[in-house]
Scaffold this motif. Structure first.
Motif, PDB file in Angstrom:
ATOM      1  N   PHE B  37       0.833  -1.194   0.000  1.00 33.65           N
ATOM      2  CA  PHE B  37       0.000   0.000   0.000  1.00 33.65           C
ATOM      3  C   PHE B  37       0.872   1.250   0.000  1.00 33.65           C
ATOM      4  CE2 PHE B  37      -3.372   2.597   2.434  1.00 33.65           C
ATOM      5  CZ  PHE B  37      -3.859   3.106   1.241  1.00 33.65           C
ATOM      6  N   SER B  40       2.271   1.714  -3.384  1.00 32.72           N
ATOM      7  CA  SER B  40       1.237   2.244  -4.267  1.00 32.72           C
ATOM      8  C   SER B  40       1.054   3.748  -4.037  1.00 32.72           C
ATOM      9  CB  SER B  40      -0.065   1.486  -4.004  1.00 32.72           C
ATOM     10  OG  SER B  40      -1.164   2.234  -4.431  1.00 32.72           O
ATOM     11  N   GLU B  41       1.128   4.131  -2.773  1.00 30.71           N
ATOM     12  CA  GLU B  41       0.985   5.534  -2.421  1.00 30.71           C
ATOM     13  C   GLU B  41       2.137   6.358  -3.000  1.00 30.71           C
ATOM     14  OE1 GLU B  41      -1.846   6.053  -0.723  1.00 30.71           O
ATOM     15  OE2 GLU B  41      -1.407   8.131  -1.162  1.00 30.71           O
ATOM     16  N   TRP B  43       3.938   5.535  -5.569  1.00 28.93           N
ATOM     17  CA  TRP B  43       3.756   5.519  -7.017  1.00 28.93           C
ATOM     18  C   TRP B  43       2.761   6.605  -7.419  1.00 28.93           C
ATOM     19  CZ3 TRP B  43       4.950   4.823 -11.749  1.00 28.93           C
ATOM     20  CH2 TRP B  43       3.986   4.569 -12.728  1.00 28.93           C
ATOM     21  N   LEU B  44       1.742   6.772  -6.595  1.00 26.49           N
ATOM     22  CA  LEU B  44       0.729   7.794  -6.869  1.00 26.49           C
ATOM     23  C   LEU B  44       1.351   9.189  -6.839  1.00 26.49           C
ATOM     24  CD1 LEU B  44      -2.220   7.150  -7.367  1.00 26.49           C
ATOM     25  CD2 LEU B  44      -2.710   7.787  -5.014  1.00 26.49           C
TER      26      LEU B  44
END
Ligand SMILES: Nc1ncnc2c1ncn2[C@@H]1O[C@H](COP(=O)(O)OP(=O)(O)O)[C@@H](O)[C@H]1O
Ligand SMILES: [Mg+2]
Lengths: 331, 303
Positions: B37, B40-41, B43-44
């Motif tokens: 997670f 992913s954060e 990457w965002l």
């Protein structure tokens, strides 16, 4: 309290759920209420969604369907009332239960500058119960299931409304689910997409997944649902197996013939009620009589039947009779 | 938030149940800390073109400084210590000059805009409801969001310093560095001091991140949140300039930012201004993070 508004509950299952009983319910709520300021969006509803059912959560815009779904998922806190998902009390059991629940709430919402695939990967990454080793495969399978593989690499912002809706449905398919909560999943889909979504729901239900399908479309309920709950300005005004609701609606038999009076006589003999005749028609309320039996009796009596129809009032008539109002937006 | 939840939050960083459900944690499968997670954060944040543009602007400042000095050497301004005039003596000063300039506005704006986007951005897009329905515990979401913002803060500062050191060394060469105390620091010590300064500034800006996270938990409008955070920061600057309010100054989070010059003394004193700055930042982080949690844990997610 609000019992008066819920008088038409007929499912034997509904009131006073015992614990053994609530085991068989995928969703059970008691007096669930949400107030926004002075407005009561959801007013003391007792939902009982049996496991394995496709439950049509029917109501016009603004009747409180989405608010109920937010309450069920614990996105908002109830003003009062309690509920359980898959037999576990919410919100206490949220982290154990919600991974087994796929949800679509008030339309799709994704990061516009990520591709459809990356958006799904992000949701999967956030799920602690998801196995990273199978993430790729599950994402592809979910995309495939809703027919989005070809557009998987496109940015979400370039998706049409129908594609967005499909992506939201794909997100519910990332993991095996026991319960799907779908808030107007066919909104914005073309007829082809609508058919696909309905057959997806039917397929999932055949695999044993319970589906709560919120919709304002009566036809959708008629086509895919086994149970129906009717919302009206925050109240759950009816809740029953669809067949049971249908049985309560009065079907009329209409005989088109040269001899309406003779036909009417036969209908009377067959214990039909409220018999009426017209220029070339005779009609009556069927009640418990089988239509086949009526036709046989007509032929037997030598009535020259040109046409025989049974007209069941549709759900819309039923809705009007339940709420005393048309199926329009409630404030 | 219950006391138990607060305690759990402090201990592990990723605990608890949603909102009111502190006590019933239930039989939980043995969960390892899952970095997916957070990845992913990140990457965002780092995959977004808008943020690439922001980082490019941040990185351009040391380049501009170095080239400007190269073309038009300001010469040594007699006596007083000046990072710009020191650049020609040692390329490492490009990094210092860039950090000094950017800590005034660019870096805080970058941090404010990223941090205020954390919750408000997801709420605005509607992705918040889907994350929470996954489910992501709200405590975990806040922890991951804050971690990602702090990582961004470090990266932004190290980017400015790194670009500054590289272009400085390329155009002006290395060598020893003259400290504020007048002594000479070796090249290696100079680099080390700059890294310490980066760490200090990142801690200071993390306080701003925590303010941003809190403001972000209040609203569904990321732009509004960013503006609010910048206003708070400028207000702090202004209050810091008003002499009758000098009793207040030590409590202002912007007051300690220039404490980084302590790292240019020889020897470095970690007490005094540096300690005060770190303690001040830690207090702001604790208070604002708790406030963000208090707000976010009970918030109705209605869009
Ligand atoms: N966040 C909110 N604040 C105030 N009122 C709301 C909010 N969300 C929904 N409502 C009101 O609650 C009622 C039910 O809304 P909703 O649950 O979205 O209905 P449906 O999904 O059936 O169309 C509406 O009258 C709506 O205006
Ligand atoms: Mg709705």
């Amino acid at each position: 309290m609000t019992t008066a508004a819920r008088t038409t509950e007929v499912a034997p299952a509904v009131a006073g759920a015992t614990s053994a009983h609530s085991e068989r319910l995928a969703i059970a709520s008691q007096g669930l209420t949400k107030r926004f300021g002075r407005q009561v969006a959801v007013n003391g509803i007792d939902l009982a969604v049996p496991r394995g059912s496709v439950y049509g959560f029917l109501g016009p815009n603004g009747s409180g369907k989405t608010t109920t779904i937010r309450l069920l998922l614990s996105l908002i806190r109830p003003t009062s009332g309690t509920h359980a998902l898959l037999g576990r009390s919410m919100p206490q059991a949220a982290s154990a239960v919600l991974p087994r629940v796929g949800a679509l709430v008030e339309g799709p919402a994704f990061h516009p500058y990520l591709s459809g695939r990356d958006n799904l990967c992000r949701l999967d990454a956030a799920d602690r119960t998801a196995d990273p080793a199978t993430a790729r495969r599950r994402v592809e399978a979910a995309l495939d299931r809703v027919g989005l593989l070809a557009a998987a690499r496109k940015r979400y912002r370039a998706y049409s409304l129908g594609m967005r809706q499909r992506l939201a449905l794909a997100a519910t398919q990332l993991m095996p689910r026991e319960l799907l909560v779908l808030d107007e999943p066919t909104n914005g889909l073309d007829p082809q997409g609508t058919r696909e979504v309905r057959s997806l729901i039917t397929n999932l239900a055949e695999d044993g997944t319970t589906v709560l399908l919120s919709t304002h479309l009566l036809s959708e309920v008629e086509q895919v649902c086994t149970h129906v709950g009717v919302m009206h300005v925050g109240h759950l005004v009816a809740q029953a197996p669809l067949a049971e609701l249908r049985a309560r609606t009065v079907a009329r038999a209409v005989v088109t013939t040269r001899c309406p009076d003779e036909a009417a006589e036969v209908l009377r003999q067959q214990h039909l009620t409220e018999i009426a005749t017209g220029k070339d028609q005779a009609a009556g309320v069927i009640g418990q009589v089988a239509p086949e039996q009526i036709v046989e009796a007509l032929v037997h009596a030598g009535v020259p039947v040109r046409a025989f129809t049974t007209a069941t009032p549709d759900l819309e008539d039923m809705f009007v009779s339940l709420t005393g109002r048309g199926f329009d937006v409630s404030g | 938030m219950s006391a138990a939840e607060k305690a759990a939050l402090r201990e592990s960083g990723t605990p608890g149940e949603t909102s009111a459900a502190a006590s019933a944690s239930g039989p939980r499968s043995q969960r390892l800390p899952n970095p997916r997670f957070l990845r992913s954060e990140l990457w965002l944040i780092f995959g977004r073109r808008r943020n690439w543009a922001g980082l490019a602007v941040l990185a351009s400042v040391p380049l501009i400084i170095a080239i400007a000095v190269k073309i038009n050497n300001p010469g040594s301004a007699g006596g007083e210590f000046n990072v710009f005039s020191s650049i020609t003596d040692n390329g490492l000063f490009v990094a210092l000059a860039a950090l000094t300039v950017e800590i005034q506005l660019f870096l805080p704006i970058a941090v404010a805009s990223i941090s205020s986007d954390a919750i408000a951005g997801e709420a605005n897009l509607g992705t918040l409801r889907y994350l929470l329905a996954v489910p992501v515990l709200r405590s975990r979401m806040l922890a991951v969001k804050f971690t990602a913002i702090v990582i961004f803060t470090f990266v932004a500062i190290l980017l400015v310093a790194g670009v500054g050191m590289l272009i400085g060394l390329a155009l002006f060469g290395g060598g020893s560095m003259v400290s504020l105390s007048g002594t000479s620091l070796s090249f290696g010590t100079g680099v080390w001091r700059i890294l310490l300064i980066c760490g200090y500034l990142a801690i200071e800006l993390s306080a701003l991140s925590a303010i941003g996270l809190f403001v972000s938990s209040l609203t569904e409008q990321p732009i509004g949140a960013a503006i609010a955070v910048i206003i708070i920061m400028i207000m702090s600057f202004i209050l810091d300039q008003i002499p009758p309010l000098d009793w207040l100054h030590p409590y202002l989070f912007t007051h300690h930012w220039y404490g980084f010059t302590e790292f240019l003394r020889d020897p470095v004193s970690f007490g005094g201004p540096v300690r005060d700055g770190v303690l001040n930042a830690a207090a702001y982080i604790a208070v604002c993070y708790s406030a963000a949690w208090a707000r976010f844990s009970g918030r109705d997610v209605t869009n």
